[in-house]
Write a protein that holds these residues in place. Structure first.
Motif, PDB file in Angstrom:
ATOM      1  N   VAL A  38       0.840  -1.206   0.000  1.00 31.12           N
ATOM      2  CA  VAL A  38       0.000   0.000   0.000  1.00 31.12           C
ATOM      3  C   VAL A  38       0.873   1.254   0.000  1.00 31.12           C
ATOM      4  CG1 VAL A  38      -1.673   1.324   1.356  1.00 31.12           C
ATOM      5  CG2 VAL A  38      -1.967  -1.145   1.079  1.00 31.12           C
ATOM      6  N   LEU A  39       1.921   1.250   0.791  1.00 34.88           N
ATOM      7  CA  LEU A  39       2.821   2.399   0.847  1.00 34.88           C
ATOM      8  C   LEU A  39       3.511   2.627  -0.498  1.00 34.88           C
ATOM      9  CD1 LEU A  39       4.005   4.589   2.674  1.00 34.88           C
ATOM     10  CD2 LEU A  39       5.832   2.980   3.261  1.00 34.88           C
ATOM     11  N   ALA A  40       3.916   1.557  -1.163  1.00 35.64           N
ATOM     12  CA  ALA A  40       4.568   1.684  -2.467  1.00 35.64           C
ATOM     13  C   ALA A  40       3.610   2.256  -3.509  1.00 35.64           C
ATOM     14  CB  ALA A  40       5.105   0.334  -2.917  1.00 35.64           C
ATOM     15  N   VAL A  41       2.351   1.827  -3.479  1.00 36.06           N
ATOM     16  CA  VAL A  41       1.358   2.381  -4.408  1.00 36.06           C
ATOM     17  C   VAL A  41       1.157   3.872  -4.132  1.00 36.06           C
ATOM     18  CG1 VAL A  41      -1.073   2.331  -5.092  1.00 36.06           C
ATOM     19  CG2 VAL A  41       0.187   0.196  -4.843  1.00 36.06           C
ATOM     20  N   LEU A  42       1.074   4.239  -2.872  1.00 38.03           N
ATOM     21  CA  LEU A  42       0.897   5.652  -2.518  1.00 38.03           C
ATOM     22  C   LEU A  42       2.109   6.491  -2.903  1.00 38.03           C
ATOM     23  CD1 LEU A  42      -0.891   5.355   0.949  1.00 38.03           C
ATOM     24  CD2 LEU A  42      -1.895   6.001  -1.254  1.00 38.03           C
ATOM     25  N   VAL A  43       3.298   5.950  -2.705  1.00 38.37           N
ATOM     26  CA  VAL A  43       4.522   6.663  -3.102  1.00 38.37           C
ATOM     27  C   VAL A  43       4.545   6.861  -4.618  1.00 38.37           C
ATOM     28  CG1 VAL A  43       7.035   6.423  -3.299  1.00 38.37           C
ATOM     29  CG2 VAL A  43       5.914   6.045  -1.107  1.00 38.37           C
ATOM     30  N   GLY A  44       4.211   5.808  -5.355  1.00 38.87           N
ATOM     31  CA  GLY A  44       4.178   5.920  -6.815  1.00 38.87           C
ATOM     32  C   GLY A  44       3.149   6.922  -7.293  1.00 38.87           C
ATOM     33  N   TRP A  45       1.981   6.895  -6.682  1.00 33.46           N
ATOM     34  CA  TRP A  45       0.924   7.837  -7.034  1.00 33.46           C
ATOM     35  C   TRP A  45       1.353   9.266  -6.708  1.00 33.46           C
ATOM     36  CZ3 TRP A  45      -4.475   7.889  -4.265  1.00 33.46           C
ATOM     37  CH2 TRP A  45      -5.385   8.632  -5.020  1.00 33.46           C
ATOM     38  N   GLY A  46       1.934   9.456  -5.546  1.00 30.64           N
ATOM     39  CA  GLY A  46       2.428  10.776  -5.169  1.00 30.64           C
ATOM     40  C   GLY A  46       3.508  11.281  -6.104  1.00 30.64           C
ATOM     41  N   LEU A  47       4.398  10.385  -6.507  1.00 31.75           N
ATOM     42  CA  LEU A  47       5.442  10.791  -7.458  1.00 31.75           C
ATOM     43  C   LEU A  47       4.838  11.209  -8.786  1.00 31.75           C
ATOM     44  CD1 LEU A  47       8.362   8.265  -6.891  1.00 31.75           C
ATOM     45  CD2 LEU A  47       8.434  10.738  -6.648  1.00 31.75           C
ATOM     46  N   THR A  83      -4.312  12.080 -13.772  1.00 27.38           N
ATOM     47  CA  THR A  83      -3.280  11.609 -12.836  1.00 27.38           C
ATOM     48  C   THR A  83      -3.834  11.531 -11.420  1.00 27.38           C
ATOM     49  OG1 THR A  83      -1.584  12.639 -14.214  1.00 27.38           O
ATOM     50  CG2 THR A  83      -0.947  12.015 -12.000  1.00 27.38           C
ATOM     51  N   LEU A  84      -4.651  12.475 -11.031  1.00 31.95           N
ATOM     52  CA  LEU A  84      -5.230  12.460  -9.696  1.00 31.95           C
ATOM     53  C   LEU A  84      -6.147  11.254  -9.496  1.00 31.95           C
ATOM     54  CD1 LEU A  84      -5.649  13.889  -6.966  1.00 31.95           C
ATOM     55  CD2 LEU A  84      -7.537  15.125  -8.037  1.00 31.95           C
ATOM     56  N   PHE A  85      -7.009  10.982 -10.461  1.00 32.34           N
ATOM     57  CA  PHE A  85      -7.980   9.897 -10.310  1.00 32.34           C
ATOM     58  C   PHE A  85      -7.422   8.518 -10.641  1.00 32.34           C
ATOM     59  CE2 PHE A  85     -11.552  13.121 -10.966  1.00 32.34           C
ATOM     60  CZ  PHE A  85     -11.760  13.223  -9.602  1.00 32.34           C
ATOM     61  N   TYR A  86      -6.543   8.426 -11.638  1.00 39.72           N
ATOM     62  CA  TYR A  86      -6.091   7.115 -12.114  1.00 39.72           C
ATOM     63  C   TYR A  86      -4.590   6.899 -12.011  1.00 39.72           C
ATOM     64  CZ  TYR A  86     -10.761   7.254 -14.055  1.00 39.72           C
ATOM     65  OH  TYR A  86     -12.115   7.366 -14.194  1.00 39.72           O
ATOM     66  N   GLY A  87      -3.871   7.785 -11.371  1.00 39.47           N
ATOM     67  CA  GLY A  87      -2.421   7.654 -11.243  1.00 39.47           C
ATOM     68  C   GLY A  87      -1.983   6.490 -10.375  1.00 39.47           C
ATOM     69  N   TRP A  88      -2.885   5.975  -9.573  1.00 37.45           N
ATOM     70  CA  TRP A  88      -2.549   4.841  -8.712  1.00 37.45           C
ATOM     71  C   TRP A  88      -2.495   3.530  -9.500  1.00 37.45           C
ATOM     72  CZ3 TRP A  88      -6.191   0.999  -8.505  1.00 37.45           C
ATOM     73  CH2 TRP A  88      -7.476   1.337  -8.926  1.00 37.45           C
ATOM     74  N   ILE A  89      -3.136   3.476 -10.667  1.00 36.85           N
ATOM     75  CA  ILE A  89      -3.204   2.227 -11.428  1.00 36.85           C
ATOM     76  C   ILE A  89      -1.835   1.782 -11.947  1.00 36.85           C
ATOM     77  CG2 ILE A  89      -4.202   1.111 -13.473  1.00 36.85           C
ATOM     78  CD1 ILE A  89      -6.736   2.775 -12.944  1.00 36.85           C
ATOM     79  N   PRO A  90      -1.039   2.641 -12.619  1.00 40.64           N
ATOM     80  CA  PRO A  90       0.283   2.171 -13.044  1.00 40.64           C
ATOM     81  C   PRO A  90       1.177   1.815 -11.855  1.00 40.64           C
ATOM     82  CG  PRO A  90      -0.056   4.448 -13.730  1.00 40.64           C
ATOM     83  CD  PRO A  90      -1.315   3.984 -13.121  1.00 40.64           C
ATOM     84  N   SER A  91       1.010   2.521 -10.748  1.00 42.93           N
ATOM     85  CA  SER A  91       1.785   2.200  -9.553  1.00 42.93           C
ATOM     86  C   SER A  91       1.398   0.831  -9.014  1.00 42.93           C
ATOM     87  CB  SER A  91       1.575   3.259  -8.477  1.00 42.93           C
ATOM     88  OG  SER A  91       1.979   4.520  -8.943  1.00 42.93           O
ATOM     89  N   LEU A  92       0.110   0.524  -9.003  1.00 44.04           N
ATOM     90  CA  LEU A  92      -0.358  -0.771  -8.532  1.00 44.04           C
ATOM     91  C   LEU A  92       0.143  -1.895  -9.436  1.00 44.04           C
ATOM     92  CD1 LEU A  92      -2.089  -2.421  -6.552  1.00 44.04           C
ATOM     93  CD2 LEU A  92      -4.010  -2.070  -8.103  1.00 44.04           C
ATOM     94  N   ILE A  93       0.095  -1.691 -10.738  1.00 34.77           N
ATOM     95  CA  ILE A  93       0.587  -2.705 -11.672  1.00 34.77           C
ATOM     96  C   ILE A  93       2.075  -2.960 -11.450  1.00 34.77           C
ATOM     97  CG2 ILE A  93       1.042  -3.173 -14.117  1.00 34.77           C
ATOM     98  CD1 ILE A  93      -1.616  -1.667 -14.689  1.00 34.77           C
ATOM     99  N   LEU A  94       2.842  -1.895 -11.292  1.00 36.65           N
ATOM    100  CA  LEU A  94       4.278  -2.045 -11.056  1.00 36.65           C
ATOM    101  C   LEU A  94       4.554  -2.730  -9.727  1.00 36.65           C
ATOM    102  CD1 LEU A  94       7.070  -1.439 -12.188  1.00 36.65           C
ATOM    103  CD2 LEU A  94       6.982   0.759 -11.024  1.00 36.65           C
ATOM    104  N   VAL A  95       3.803  -2.393  -8.698  1.00 37.97           N
ATOM    105  CA  VAL A  95       3.976  -3.020  -7.391  1.00 37.97           C
ATOM    106  C   VAL A  95       3.677  -4.514  -7.470  1.00 37.97           C
ATOM    107  CG1 VAL A  95       2.932  -3.161  -5.096  1.00 37.97           C
ATOM    108  CG2 VAL A  95       3.656  -0.960  -5.986  1.00 37.97           C
ATOM    109  N   VAL A  96       2.615  -4.882  -8.164  1.00 32.47           N
ATOM    110  CA  VAL A  96       2.285  -6.302  -8.299  1.00 32.47           C
ATOM    111  C   VAL A  96       3.381  -7.037  -9.074  1.00 32.47           C
ATOM    112  CG1 VAL A  96       0.652  -7.920  -9.359  1.00 32.47           C
ATOM    113  CG2 VAL A  96      -0.195  -5.984  -8.029  1.00 32.47           C
TER     114      VAL A  96
END
Length: 117
Positions: A38-47, A83-96
């Motif tokens: 979860v932290l990695a997804v949030l960091v990626g989204w924030g970046l 990016t605000l609404f869907y920026g978490w998706i590429p981060s989630l894919i990368l984390v997985v």
């Protein structure tokens, strides 16, 4: 506009998520691993959100013509909102992908010692 600094930002994005999720994680506790996920997804989204702001600023500074500046500002709101609404998706894919790779890597090396004995 294509500039070399964007490749550096992409590399930082990949490395930051890797460090948060994989670095020092033994994957022995599912709670710790989930927290790191979860932290990695949030960091990626924030970046990604930070990059949206910084890229517009730098591109305006590097623009050579008024047409380039207008091109930068033309789709600015939609890019920011996306990016605000869907920026978490590429981060989630990368984390997985990192999680599956790290688990496979650890499984292989833990079982390699068993197979050699």
């Amino acid at each position: 506009m294509q500039h070399a600094y964007k490749y550096v930002l992409i590399a930082i994005y990949f490395v930051a998520i890797f460090i948060v999720l994989v670095r020092g994680n033994k994957f022995d506790s599912s709670k710790k691993t989930f927290f790191r996920l979860v932290l990695a997804v949030l960091v990626g989204w924030g970046l990604l959100l930070f990059y949206r702001v910084i890229i517009d600023f730098i591109d305006v500074q590097l623009a050579e013509t008024q047409a380039q500046i207008e091109g930068i500002y033309a789709g600015d709101g939609a890019k920011n909102l996306y990016t605000l609404f869907y920026g978490w998706i590429p981060s989630l894919i990368l984390v997985v992908l990192y999680w599956v790779s790290a688990r496979g890597w650890l499984y292989f090396f833990r079982n390699k010692k068993i197979l050699e004995d």
